[in-house]
Structure formats: C-alpha cells, structure tokens
Design a protein around this motif. Structure first.
Motif, PDB file in Angstrom:
ATOM      1  N   GLY A 127      18.049  -1.989   5.020  1.00 20.79           N
ATOM      2  CA  GLY A 127      19.318  -2.202   4.330  1.00 20.79           C
ATOM      3  C   GLY A 127      19.869  -0.912   3.735  1.00 20.79           C
ATOM      4  O   GLY A 127      21.065  -0.644   3.805  1.00 20.79           O
ATOM      5  N   GLN A 128      18.973  -0.108   3.159  1.00 19.87           N
ATOM      6  CA  GLN A 128      19.415   1.169   2.582  1.00 19.87           C
ATOM      7  C   GLN A 128      19.966   2.076   3.667  1.00 19.87           C
ATOM      8  O   GLN A 128      20.971   2.755   3.482  1.00 19.87           O
ATOM      9  N   ARG A 129      19.305   2.075   4.826  1.00 14.99           N
ATOM     10  CA  ARG A 129      19.741   2.958   5.905  1.00 14.99           C
ATOM     11  C   ARG A 129      21.137   2.570   6.377  1.00 14.99           C
ATOM     12  O   ARG A 129      22.003   3.420   6.584  1.00 14.99           O
ATOM     13  N   GLN A 130      21.377   1.273   6.494  1.00 17.59           N
ATOM     14  CA  GLN A 130      22.694   0.849   6.970  1.00 17.59           C
ATOM     15  C   GLN A 130      23.784   1.220   5.962  1.00 17.59           C
ATOM     16  O   GLN A 130      24.881   1.602   6.346  1.00 17.59           O
ATOM     17  N   ARG A 131      23.463   1.150   4.677  1.00 16.38           N
ATOM     18  CA  ARG A 131      24.458   1.534   3.668  1.00 16.38           C
ATOM     19  C   ARG A 131      24.692   3.044   3.710  1.00 16.38           C
ATOM     20  O   ARG A 131      25.816   3.514   3.535  1.00 16.38           O
ATOM     21  N   ALA A 132      23.610   3.790   3.968  1.00 12.48           N
ATOM     22  CA  ALA A 132      23.771   5.248   4.098  1.00 12.48           C
ATOM     23  C   ALA A 132      24.676   5.567   5.291  1.00 12.48           C
ATOM     24  O   ALA A 132      25.477   6.508   5.243  1.00 12.48           O
ATOM     25  N   LEU A 133      24.564   4.757   6.347  1.00 12.47           N
ATOM     26  CA  LEU A 133      25.423   4.983   7.520  1.00 12.47           C
ATOM     27  C   LEU A 133      26.885   4.680   7.191  1.00 12.47           C
ATOM     28  O   LEU A 133      27.790   5.316   7.729  1.00 12.47           O
ATOM     29  N   VAL A 134      27.114   3.711   6.301  1.00 18.13           N
ATOM     30  CA  VAL A 134      28.488   3.439   5.866  1.00 18.13           C
ATOM     31  C   VAL A 134      29.019   4.641   5.082  1.00 18.13           C
ATOM     32  O   VAL A 134      30.152   5.080   5.276  1.00 18.13           O
ATOM     33  N   ALA A 135      28.160   5.200   4.198  1.00 18.80           N
ATOM     34  CA  ALA A 135      28.570   6.390   3.441  1.00 18.80           C
ATOM     35  C   ALA A 135      28.915   7.529   4.398  1.00 18.80           C
ATOM     36  O   ALA A 135      29.907   8.242   4.218  1.00 18.80           O
ATOM     37  N   ARG A 136      28.122   7.679   5.445  1.00 14.06           N
ATOM     38  CA  ARG A 136      28.394   8.723   6.440  1.00 14.06           C
ATOM     39  C   ARG A 136      29.744   8.479   7.106  1.00 14.06           C
ATOM     40  O   ARG A 136      30.536   9.406   7.293  1.00 14.06           O
ATOM     41  N   ALA A 137      30.001   7.214   7.453  1.00 15.17           N
ATOM     42  CA  ALA A 137      31.273   6.900   8.115  1.00 15.17           C
ATOM     43  C   ALA A 137      32.457   7.214   7.199  1.00 15.17           C
ATOM     44  O   ALA A 137      33.488   7.702   7.656  1.00 15.17           O
ATOM     45  N   LEU A 138      32.305   6.956   5.881  1.00 10.22           N
ATOM     46  CA  LEU A 138      33.405   7.213   4.941  1.00 10.22           C
ATOM     47  C   LEU A 138      33.718   8.704   4.860  1.00 10.22           C
ATOM     48  O   LEU A 138      34.856   9.090   4.558  1.00 10.22           O
ATOM     49  N   MET A 139      32.717   9.553   5.121  1.00  9.18           N
ATOM     50  CA  MET A 139      32.943  10.999   5.095  1.00  9.18           C
ATOM     51  C   MET A 139      33.938  11.427   6.172  1.00  9.18           C
ATOM     52  O   MET A 139      34.454  12.541   6.150  1.00  9.18           O
ATOM     53  N   GLY A 140      34.183  10.539   7.129  1.00  4.59           N
ATOM     54  CA  GLY A 140      35.069  10.886   8.237  1.00  4.59           C
ATOM     55  C   GLY A 140      36.535  10.983   7.846  1.00  4.59           C
ATOM     56  O   GLY A 140      37.350  11.481   8.618  1.00  4.59           O
TER      57      GLY A 140
ATOM     58  N   LEU B 209      21.322  12.958   2.246  1.00  6.22           N
ATOM     59  CA  LEU B 209      22.568  13.687   1.965  1.00  6.22           C
ATOM     60  C   LEU B 209      23.032  14.462   3.210  1.00  6.22           C
ATOM     61  O   LEU B 209      24.219  14.443   3.561  1.00  6.22           O
ATOM     62  N   ASP B 210      22.092  15.126   3.888  1.00  3.96           N
ATOM     63  CA  ASP B 210      22.454  15.867   5.105  1.00  3.96           C
ATOM     64  C   ASP B 210      23.050  14.929   6.156  1.00  3.96           C
ATOM     65  O   ASP B 210      24.014  15.273   6.837  1.00  3.96           O
ATOM     66  N   MET B 211      22.439  13.760   6.272  1.00  2.00           N
ATOM     67  CA  MET B 211      22.915  12.807   7.271  1.00  2.00           C
ATOM     68  C   MET B 211      24.317  12.326   6.928  1.00  2.00           C
ATOM     69  O   MET B 211      25.174  12.203   7.804  1.00  2.00           O
ATOM     70  N   VAL B 212      24.563  12.072   5.649  1.00  2.00           N
ATOM     71  CA  VAL B 212      25.888  11.601   5.228  1.00  2.00           C
ATOM     72  C   VAL B 212      26.938  12.702   5.457  1.00  2.00           C
ATOM     73  O   VAL B 212      28.050  12.425   5.921  1.00  2.00           O
ATOM     74  N   LEU B 213      26.571  13.950   5.157  1.00  2.00           N
ATOM     75  CA  LEU B 213      27.517  15.056   5.341  1.00  2.00           C
ATOM     76  C   LEU B 213      27.979  15.168   6.789  1.00  2.00           C
ATOM     77  O   LEU B 213      29.120  15.529   7.070  1.00  2.00           O
ATOM     78  N   MET B 214      27.090  14.821   7.720  1.00  2.00           N
ATOM     79  CA  MET B 214      27.427  14.901   9.136  1.00  2.00           C
ATOM     80  C   MET B 214      28.637  14.027   9.493  1.00  2.00           C
ATOM     81  O   MET B 214      29.334  14.288  10.475  1.00  2.00           O
ATOM     82  N   GLY B 215      28.901  13.021   8.652  1.00  2.00           N
ATOM     83  CA  GLY B 215      30.023  12.125   8.910  1.00  2.00           C
ATOM     84  C   GLY B 215      31.363  12.832   8.967  1.00  2.00           C
ATOM     85  O   GLY B 215      32.314  12.339   9.558  1.00  2.00           O
TER      86      GLY B 215
END
Lengths: 276, 306
Positions: free
Chosen positions: B165-178, B115-121
C-alpha cells in the motif's frame, strides 16, 4: 608474486575491468539483461574467428562483432515488447540462437584457418596474466567511454532500469536508451573476455552487482561497491591461481561464486529458523 | 506527523477547480483501436471527462481498459478517431499527465530511496535521454506530496522496504511530480488551478482489502483538485469515492454512481448462469446467495474481482 611484471599488468587489467564491471554489471542486473549479456559474450567469438582468419586486430574486431550481434538481439527484444506474449517467446529463442550461432561461426572460421589455434583458449577461459600493453590502453579507453556515457545519460539510464513503462509514459526515448545500454554491455563484455574468458564472463558481470546491492541504497553506490568487489575477486582469484597453480579465469570465478554462496548462508539459516 | 494530522492538514495543492472547466480533461471521439493482427480491442468509443472528475474504468479482463489508458497516454495510436487531453494531442500533453503503471512495471529490488523514485516523476525527454530536477525545490515538492499521501518520514527508506500500500501511494506521489506547474498552494496562493490528469492502472491489485480502502481514502484527498481516472476491479471497496463509473468492454458505457444494477453487472461480467455470487447479484435477490462458486468459468479472475 608481487614482484612479477605479469602480476603488475594483471592487477592493472583487473582494475580496468572492475570499472566496466561495476558500471555495466549493475545496469545489466537491474534491467534484467543477463541473458542478453550472455548472448553478447558468446557471439563475440564470431569476431575472434574473423580476426584470426583474416589476421585482423582482435579487440576491435571482437568489439564490432559483439556490438552488432547484441544490438540485433536488443532490437529483437524491443520488438518483442511491443507485441504479444507469443512473440516474446520467439525473441527469447532468437537470442539463444544468435548466442550459439555467433560462437559456431567463430569456431568454424578458426578451424578453416591453418596453423595452431592454442592461444584462442585464452579467449574462452581468459588470460589475465598475458594481457598485452596495447590491450590495456584500449581497455582504459573503453572505461573512459563507459564513464562518459554514464555521466551523460545518467538519469535516462536510471529511469530505464527502474521503470521502463513509466519512462515511456513520460516520453523518454526508451528504445534508444535500451540500445545504448545494450551497446555498453557489449563493450564491457569484450573487455571482460580478456580477463575471465567469454564462457565465464557472465559470472563476473552479475555476481558483484548482485552482492553489492544488498548493502547499497543508490544505483551509483552499488556501481562503486560492485566495482570494488569485482577488483577484490580478481585479485583474490589471481593469488589463488598463483599459489595453487590453477587457471586464472576459473580461479577468479571460483572466488566470486564462493562469495555468492557464502552471502546466502545467513539468509538460508534465518529462513530455516523462521520456519521452525 | 500522525494520520489525523495528515487528514486535517491543508492540502498542498491548488484550490479546487472553480467550475467543470472551460476545457474537458479528456475527449475521446469515435475512437477505435486494434492490434497488429487486426483483432479489434476498442470500437466506437466516445467519452468526455470533465476536469475534477474521479472516474473509474471497470470491465472484464481483455475488455480494453488498460489499452484505453495507454491511448490517453499516447503510448498507443488509435486506428481512427481522435483523443485530446486538455485540448491537445496526448503526446503534447505528457507534462499534464501523471501515470501510475501496474504494480509489476517497477523493479522493486532497485537500490533507490523513496524520495529519489518520486523525483523521477518529473522526468522529461531531452538530448541526454531524459532528465529531471533534483534540487532543493523539487525535493520540497516531492516531500509535500509524500506528506499528503501519508508517507512523511519514509523518504529515505529504500523502495524495496515499503509495504504494498505504501509503495502504491509513493507511485501516486511520483505521478504528481509530473505536473509542469507547482501544485503547491503554499507557494503560489490563489494561482489558477493546474489542469492535471492522474491515470492509475489497477493500483490496488496487490493490496489487502483494508489497504485498498485506505489507498482510495488518500486518493480521495485529490478529488476536485485534479482529474483522476483509475482502472480498477475494486468496485465494492471503491465505489463511494468515484464520481463516475465507465464500463469498458470493447466499447464504453458511462454510468452514474449508483450504477450497480443487475443489468450493469451483466454488462460488466457477462451473463453468469451458474451458481455464484455474481449470478446471485444479477438475479437481484431472486435466488439465495451461495457459498462461493465452484465453476471456473464464473471466476475468470478470482484474485482481482470483487
């Protein structure tokens, strides 16, 4: 042992160093800056040489010299990132050269100074038992400065350590943040030189955060745990040096290194068992 | 939440874009880029990406795919030509671009929760070196993206404990936070769709084939809601998902979905004269298929291609 005034100031110095170690050590380990921190600590000897040669105050002189050398190394690293791989190799060498050149400069200055240079051994291997009261005050100021910088640039530094490429893409001032981190590293290194000496400073900066992050789930709890561990290592090392009549800096690092190896033993055996 | 529930759940994004839009997502005109030494990387690049497109950038290593992404992001400056992202220069559009960098750029041993990583997006530059929202509203939005990408319930897990695979999807979630606007339709129904561009740089390079397909399946849920450009080597896994394919090799060539003709493969991989699967496909069945190729020049990038 506990009644000795030396021990009181040593314990206080350990506490002050632990704060710096926890904050900066964690950031250094997470952003893979150990080599640069090593360069900053060894080049700091040039500052010690200048202070000794021209009879200037040691701590500010060392700090300025280490700061200048590490910012130069940091700037070179940033340039290396922008260019291709061959340039990154040159940067790596340049940091190594600055590492040694700063130290050589300091040694030459000391040798050109008439008089006894025995006390300089304290900077090479640490002299936690003889930290003067003035230096304790300066160390406390440095801690306040580091805490303030962390408080102010908290999220920027967090982003820098986690994913520099992404931070850059979001428009964050990655270069400035990187140089800030390098500057903070120089401050912490100069503080820790007092405790364990510039040759051993890398171990105290890297071992506690490395151990701490294995059981922490956030950057700040890692900092807290690393600070606590470094305080424990310092106190345990002091006790060891007191009872076994050993050099304090080396004892502290010996304790930290022993903890590092002990922490790896369970993992080593589980790996062996998995293979079998 | 089960996978089926996730797939059938209403999309927490704004409604699909009404038309191919008033403003194209990305316009590259007469673009050229070369390194400091003067070696040209891209020349004469003209590309128009409409809003809602799901575009794949394919091409050989060193062909300039990643450079093209970095130009769109504003991380590199072109020698000549112009770039606009939703009608504005890239540097001004950073709040409208989400970026998933190559796998290697994130420190996987960093002590942080998903969650912290995604918020950084949501990070944006300010006087304090950059900051982002981490309050309840931002957390709720981050959770909705994690649910959307099939990662509901993993928000407290450490980022090092995720599979590839989960990590890459989490990175997509982070990007969407932008996104600077709420993409959440539940809170802002019928709001005008937010123009948002998602850039992915080889997102599946380290995922096994099954995981790759799964990744694109999740990514496909965003199709039409935002514009997606993905640099990929996974031509055969991912081709059903793309609305367009662009070959990048010093310049760009746009192709339709069904663009896997022998000529296109020659364009993509160069002329293969040896016995290898690529050469077989290029000869389009004129020669028998061989069991792999032993000539190293045929497989410049064995790990990633095909």
């Amino acid at each position: 042992m506990l009644a000795s005034p030396f021990m009181h100031s040593a314990a206080l110095a350990s506490l002050l160093a632990a704060v710096a170690c926890g904050i900066v050590g964690t950031l250094v380990v997470q952003s893979r800056l150990t080599f640069l921190a090593g360069g900053a600590s060894h080049a700091a000897y040039g500052g010690i040489g200048i202070a000794f040669h021209w009879s200037l105050p040691v701590l500010p002189c060392t700090l300025l010299f280490s700061l200048a050398a590490s910012l130069l190394m940091g700037a070179l690293c940033l340039r290396g990132e922008c260019r291709d791989d061959s340039y990154a190799g040159k940067v790596d060498t340049a940091v190594g050269v600055l590492w040694a050149a700063g130290m050589a400069f300091g040694i030459i200055l000391v040798e050109c100074t008439p008089g006894y240079a025995g006390e300089l051994m304290g900077f090479l291997f640490g002299s936690i038992l003889t930290v003067p009261g003035d230096d304790l005050a300066v160390m406390a100021c440095f801690d306040v400065l580091l805490l303030a910088l962390l408080g102010c640039f908290r999220q920027g530094l967090w982003a820098l350590c986690l994913d520099r490429e992404f931070a850059r893409a979001r428009g964050l001032p990655v270069k400035a943040l990187f140089l800030l981190l390098v500057g903070m590293t120089a401050v912490a290194v100069v503080m820790l030189i007092r405790i364990v000496g510039l040759i051993l400073v890398l171990a105290l900066l890297t071992i506690p955060p490395y151990l701490a992050r294995s059981f922490c789930n956030s950057l700040y709890s890692t900092m807290l745990a690393a600070g606590t561990l470094s305080l424990l290592f310092c106190l345990a090392g002091l006790t060891l040096s007191w009872h076994a009549d050993l050099s304090s800096g080396a004892s502290i690092i010996a304790v930290a290194a022993a903890a590092y190896f002990l922490a790896h033993i369970p993992g080593f055996f589980t790996q062996r068992m998995r293979k079998n | 939440m089960s996978i089926e529930e996730i797939k059938t759940a209403p999309l927490p994004l704004a409604a699909p874009l009404a038309s191919a839009a008033d403003l194209p997502a990305v316009v590259l005109s007469d673009l050229a880029f070369s390194h400091e030494r003067g070696v040209p990387v891209l020349e004469d690049v003209n590309l128009n990406v409409g809003q809602g497109d799901f575009l794949a950038l394919l091409g050989p290593n060193g062909g300039g795919k990643s450079t093209l992404l970095r130009l769109i992001l504003g991380l590199e400056q072109p020698c000549c030509g112009s770039i606009t992202v939703f009608g504005r220069p890239p540097a001004e559009g950073s709040r409208q671009i989400g970026y998933v960098p190559q796998f290697s750029s994130m420190q996987r041993d960093f002590p942080a929760s998903v969650l912290d990583m995604v918020l950084m997006g949501g990070a944006s530059p300010d006087r304090r070196g950059g900051s982002w929202e981490s309050g309840p509203a931002a957390r709720e939005r981050a959770r909705s993206y994690l649910d959307l990408l099939g990662l509901g319930g993993l928000e407290k897990r450490g980022i090092g404990a995720l599979s590839g695979g989960q990590r890459q999807r989490a990175l997509v979630a982070r990007a969407l936070m932008g996104s600077n606007q709420k993409l959440d339709a539940r809170e802002a129904p019928c709001a005008a769709p937010s123009p948002f561009l998602l850039l992915l740089d080889e997102p599946t390079a380290s995922i096994d084939p099954e995981g790759k397909f799964c990744f694109y399946e999740f990514l496909d849920r965003l199709r039409g809601h935002i514009t997606i450009i993905v640099v990929s080597h996974d031509l055969f896994v991912a081709s059903p998902f793309f609305s367009g394919i662009v070959f990048v090799n010093k310049t760009v060539t746009e192709l339709e979905q069904s663009g896997l003709s022998p000529e296109n493969l020659t364009l993509l991989f160069g002329k293969h004269l040896h016995d290898c699967p690529i050469a077989d496909l290029q000869h389009a069945g004129n020669s028998p298929r061989h069991e792999g190729c032993t000539h190293p020049s045929c497989w410049p990038d064995r790990g990633n291609t095909v």
